[in-house]
Motif scaffolding. Structure first.
Motif, mmCIF file in Angstrom:
data_model
loop_
_atom_site.group_PDB
_atom_site.id
_atom_site.type_symbol
_atom_site.label_atom_id
_atom_site.label_comp_id
_atom_site.label_asym_id
_atom_site.label_seq_id
_atom_site.Cartn_x
_atom_site.Cartn_y
_atom_site.Cartn_z
ATOM 1 N N GLY A 227 -15.046 -1.215 4.039
ATOM 2 C CA GLY A 227 -15.789 -0.198 4.778
ATOM 3 C C GLY A 227 -15.786 1.146 4.089
ATOM 4 N N PHE A 228 -14.656 1.500 3.455
ATOM 5 C CA PHE A 228 -14.616 2.770 2.722
ATOM 6 C C PHE A 228 -15.321 2.665 1.381
ATOM 7 C CE2 PHE A 228 -12.510 5.515 -0.432
ATOM 8 C CZ PHE A 228 -12.864 6.755 0.092
ATOM 9 N N LEU A 229 -15.212 1.497 0.732
ATOM 10 C CA LEU A 229 -15.837 1.338 -0.571
ATOM 11 C C LEU A 229 -17.358 1.245 -0.489
ATOM 12 C CD1 LEU A 229 -13.460 -1.150 -2.433
ATOM 13 C CD2 LEU A 229 -13.799 1.283 -2.907
ATOM 14 N N ALA A 230 -17.898 0.852 0.678
ATOM 15 C CA ALA A 230 -19.344 0.664 0.802
ATOM 16 C C ALA A 230 -20.129 1.910 0.405
ATOM 17 C CB ALA A 230 -19.695 0.221 2.216
ATOM 18 N N PRO A 231 -19.863 3.093 0.982
ATOM 19 C CA PRO A 231 -20.623 4.275 0.535
ATOM 20 C C PRO A 231 -20.279 4.680 -0.894
ATOM 21 C CG PRO A 231 -18.864 4.932 2.009
ATOM 22 C CD PRO A 231 -18.906 3.430 2.060
ATOM 23 N N THR A 232 -19.084 4.327 -1.354
ATOM 24 C CA THR A 232 -18.714 4.644 -2.735
ATOM 25 C C THR A 232 -19.579 3.867 -3.715
ATOM 26 O OG1 THR A 232 -16.428 5.102 -2.074
ATOM 27 C CG2 THR A 232 -16.823 4.629 -4.395
ATOM 28 N N PHE A 233 -19.828 2.589 -3.419
ATOM 29 C CA PHE A 233 -20.695 1.792 -4.290
ATOM 30 C C PHE A 233 -22.115 2.364 -4.303
ATOM 31 C CE2 PHE A 233 -17.599 -1.786 -3.456
ATOM 32 C CZ PHE A 233 -17.103 -1.799 -4.746
ATOM 33 N N VAL A 234 -22.606 2.789 -3.134
ATOM 34 C CA VAL A 234 -23.936 3.389 -3.081
ATOM 35 C C VAL A 234 -23.970 4.679 -3.902
ATOM 36 C CG1 VAL A 234 -25.668 4.434 -1.584
ATOM 37 C CG2 VAL A 234 -24.498 2.349 -0.855
ATOM 38 N N ALA A 235 -22.937 5.502 -3.733
ATOM 39 C CA ALA A 235 -22.889 6.774 -4.461
ATOM 40 C C ALA A 235 -22.800 6.557 -5.969
ATOM 41 C CB ALA A 235 -21.704 7.599 -3.978
ATOM 42 N N PHE A 236 -21.935 5.640 -6.395
ATOM 43 C CA PHE A 236 -21.756 5.424 -7.832
ATOM 44 C C PHE A 236 -22.988 4.784 -8.478
ATOM 45 C CE2 PHE A 236 -16.819 5.264 -7.998
ATOM 46 C CZ PHE A 236 -16.786 6.548 -7.479
ATOM 47 N N SER A 237 -23.820 4.111 -7.663
ATOM 48 C CA SER A 237 -25.029 3.509 -8.232
ATOM 49 C C SER A 237 -26.095 4.549 -8.551
ATOM 50 C CB SER A 237 -25.599 2.469 -7.260
ATOM 51 O OG SER A 237 -26.167 3.098 -6.109
ATOM 52 N N ILE A 238 -25.950 5.768 -8.028
ATOM 53 C CA ILE A 238 -26.931 6.823 -8.303
ATOM 54 C C ILE A 238 -26.298 8.049 -8.956
ATOM 55 C CG2 ILE A 238 -28.480 6.122 -6.443
ATOM 56 C CD1 ILE A 238 -27.294 8.350 -4.731
ATOM 57 N N MET A 239 -24.976 7.988 -9.203
ATOM 58 C CA MET A 239 -24.287 9.106 -9.846
ATOM 59 C C MET A 239 -23.979 8.750 -11.293
ATOM 60 S SD MET A 239 -21.613 10.248 -6.827
ATOM 61 C CE MET A 239 -21.025 11.677 -7.739
ATOM 62 N N ARG A 240 -23.982 9.756 -12.136
ATOM 63 C CA ARG A 240 -23.659 9.536 -13.537
ATOM 64 C C ARG A 240 -22.154 9.302 -13.675
ATOM 65 N NH1 ARG A 240 -28.442 11.191 -15.609
ATOM 66 N NH2 ARG A 240 -29.537 12.804 -14.434
ATOM 67 N N PRO A 241 -21.735 8.360 -14.529
ATOM 68 C CA PRO A 241 -20.298 8.099 -14.694
ATOM 69 C C PRO A 241 -19.571 9.352 -15.174
ATOM 70 C CG PRO A 241 -21.611 6.345 -15.698
ATOM 71 C CD PRO A 241 -22.574 7.445 -15.335
ATOM 72 N N GLY A 242 -18.325 9.517 -14.701
ATOM 73 C CA GLY A 242 -17.526 10.651 -15.143
ATOM 74 C C GLY A 242 -16.852 11.387 -14.012
ATOM 75 N N TRP A 243 -16.605 12.675 -14.231
ATOM 76 C CA TRP A 243 -15.796 13.456 -13.309
ATOM 77 C C TRP A 243 -16.468 13.643 -11.962
ATOM 78 C CZ3 TRP A 243 -17.731 17.907 -11.223
ATOM 79 C CH2 TRP A 243 -18.846 18.474 -11.849
ATOM 80 N N ARG A 244 -17.795 13.574 -11.905
ATOM 81 C CA ARG A 244 -18.469 13.735 -10.624
ATOM 82 C C ARG A 244 -18.084 12.618 -9.665
ATOM 83 N NH1 ARG A 244 -21.784 15.168 -14.709
ATOM 84 N NH2 ARG A 244 -22.783 17.228 -14.627
ATOM 85 N N ARG A 245 -17.958 11.414 -10.164
ATOM 86 C CA ARG A 245 -17.521 10.304 -9.326
ATOM 87 C C ARG A 245 -16.072 10.503 -8.871
ATOM 88 N NH1 ARG A 245 -19.693 4.723 -12.136
ATOM 89 N NH2 ARG A 245 -21.939 5.178 -12.101
ATOM 90 N N LEU A 246 -15.232 11.015 -9.764
ATOM 91 C CA LEU A 246 -13.850 11.287 -9.384
ATOM 92 C C LEU A 246 -13.789 12.295 -8.232
ATOM 93 C CD1 LEU A 246 -12.202 11.545 -12.929
ATOM 94 C CD2 LEU A 246 -12.109 9.613 -11.354
ATOM 95 N N ALA A 247 -14.665 13.287 -8.258
ATOM 96 C CA ALA A 247 -14.692 14.280 -7.187
ATOM 97 C C ALA A 247 -15.240 13.694 -5.893
ATOM 98 C CB ALA A 247 -15.528 15.484 -7.620
#
Length: 372
Positions: A227-247
Motif C-alpha cells: 500500500g505504501f509502495l503503490a504511490p512510490t511506483f507511480v511517482a518513480f515511473s514519472i520522476m528522473r532517477p536520482g536524489w529527487r526520488r530519495l526526497a
C-alpha cells in the motif's frame, strides 16, 4: 497564442465533476417523476425553505476547486484567459443547474435557486483564485518545477499522486490498503441484475466474505508494504532517477501518515488518532521505505513493471480482508453523518485508485522512452 501543455488539472477536473454529480444525487434511490415541474427548473420553491451555515459554506466552497481546475486546464491547453474564465463559469453553472433540476426527481433532496447561485458563485471564486495565482507567476513556477522533477507527459501520474492521500481519508480495513471495492461492486451488480438469467453470475459466493478469517500478521504486513509502495511506483515511473526520488520517500511517508491519522481522528475521535498503528505497521513502513530508497536509481519503465505486480497483489490482499465491527461502524458514520455529501469523494478515490494506477503503469510500460 500561449504554449500548450498537457496539464494534470484536466483529469482532476473531470474527476471532481463526477464526484459533484455523485454528491448531488446520492443515494440515487427513490426516483419518481415530479408533478407539474419542468425538466430544467428548481421546483415550486424559488429559495431554500431552510438552511444552515454549513449548507451555505459547502455549496459555495464545493465548486471552488472545479472552477480553478477548469480554468487552469483550459489556460494550459492554449486558450486565452478570458475564454477560459467564461467557459469555466458557464460549465460549472450548467452542471449545477442540471444537478438541481435532477434533484426534483429525488424526494430526499431539495432543489433550490439559492444552491445554484452559491454553486455558480463558487465557480467564479475558483476562477478568480486561479487567475490570481497565474498573474502572480504561480503557473510558470509550477511548470519550471515540474520540468525539473518529472519527465514529459506526466500529467496522469501527477494526478494520481495528488489523489492518493484523498483516498486514504476514507476508512480502510488495512492501513494504506486502498482498493477494497470489489465486494461493493458485486453487490451493486447483483442489484442491477436481480431477476435476470445473469444474476447467478455475481450472486454466487457473494456473502463468502462472512466466512473469511482475518488476515494473518504476515498478510497484513505485506498489504501495508504494498500500500505504501503503490504511490512510490507511480511517482518513480514519472520522476528522473536520482536524489529527487530519495526526497520523495520521506515526503510520501509523512503525507500517508498524516492522511491516515486524520481519517482515524475524524471517525473515532482525536484521542484515538493513532489507533490504526498496529504491531505490523511500523516494521512494514520501515521495509517499504528501504525498498523505495533502493529503487531510487532504477529506470522508470522497470519501476512501472514492478508497480504492476505490486498493485495486483495489493488489490488481491485487501479484498480478502473481512471488515471488522469497528470498520463497519466507521463506514456507517461516514454514510449517515454530516459527511454524507462528501464521503463519496474519498470513498470512490480509495476504491478506484489502485485500478487507475494499474492502467497508468501499464501505459508507462508500453510507452516510448522519454528523452533525458
Amino acid at each position: 497564442m500561449p504554449p500548450r501543455h498537457r496539464s494534470s488539472a484536466a483529469p482532476l477536473a473531470w474527476l471532481y465533476a463526477a464526484l459533484i454529480v455523485y454528491a448531488s444525487l446520492s443515494p440515487f434511490t427513490g426516483w419518481k417523476q415530479p408533478a407539474g415541474v419542468p425538466l430544467f427548473g428548481f421546483g415550486h420553491m424559488p429559495w431554500q425553505p431552510y438552511w444552515t451555515w454549513f449548507d451555505v459554506v459547502s455549496n459555495l466552497l464545493g465548486y471552488v476547486p472545479l472552477g480553478a481546475l477548469l480554468f487552469g486546464a483550459q489556460v494550459r491547453s492554449g486558450r486565452s484567459v478570458g475564454w477560459s474564465a467564461l467557459n469555466a463559469v458557464m460549465a460549472g453553472a450548467l452542471l449545477s443547474l442540471c444537478m438541481e433540476s435532477l434533484q426534483n426527481w429525488l424526494p430526499r433532496r431539495v432543489p433550490s435557486v439559492a444552491d445554484w447561485l452559491l454553486n455558480s458563485g463558487g465557480m467564479v471564486l475558483g476562477v478568480l483564485i486561479a487567475m490570481a495565482v497565474r498573474a502572480l507567476g504561480g503557473v510558470d513556477r509550477w511548470q519550471v518545477l515540474r520540468d525539473r522533477w518529472f519527465i514529459h507527459r506526466s500529467a496522469g501520474g501527477i494526478a494520481l499522486l495528488l489523489l492518493w492521500p484523498v483516498g486514504l481519508l476514507f476508512p480502510t480495513a488495512v492501513p494504506f490498503g486502498l482498493g477494497q471495492g470489489v465486494l461493493r461492486l458485486r453487490e451493486a451488480a447483483a442489484g442491477w441484475l436481480e431477476g435476470t438469467p445473469w444474476a447467478s453470475w455475481v450472486t454466487e459466493g457473494l456473502h463468502a466474505d462472512e466466512l473469511l478469517t482475518p488476515l494473518s500478521r504476515g498478510s497484513e504486513w505485506l498489504a501495508i508494504v504494498l500500500g505504501f509502495l503503490a504511490p512510490t511506483f507511480v511517482a518513480f515511473s514519472i520522476m528522473r532517477p536520482g536524489w529527487r526520488r530519495l526526497a520523495h520517500v520521506p515526503a510520501a511517508l509523512a503525507l500517508g501518515l498524516a492522511a491516515t491519522t486524520l481519517s482515524t481522528a475524524m471517525n473515532f475521535g482525536p484521542q484515538h488518532a493513532w489507533a490504526w498503528v498496529t504491531p505490523a505497521v511500523v516494521p512494514a513502513l520501515v521495509v517499504a521505505s528501504v525498498v523505495a530508497l533502493a529503487l531510487a536509481f532504477a529506470p522508470p519503465r522497470g519501476v512501472a513493471a514492478f508497480g504492476l505486480v505490486a498493485l495486483t497483489m495489493l488489490v488481491a490482499l485487501v479484498n480478502q480482508a473481512p471488515t471488522d465491527p469497528y470498520y463497519a461502524e466507521s463506514l456507517q458514520a461516514w454514510e449517515q453523518g454530516r459527511f454524507i455529501r462528501f464521503h463519496g469523494i474519498a470513498q470512490w478515490v480509495g476504491w478506484l485508485w489502485p485500478f487507475a494506477g494499474l492502467i497508468y503503469l501499464l501505459a508507462r510500460v508500453v510507452a516510448r522512452d522519454e528523452a533525458s
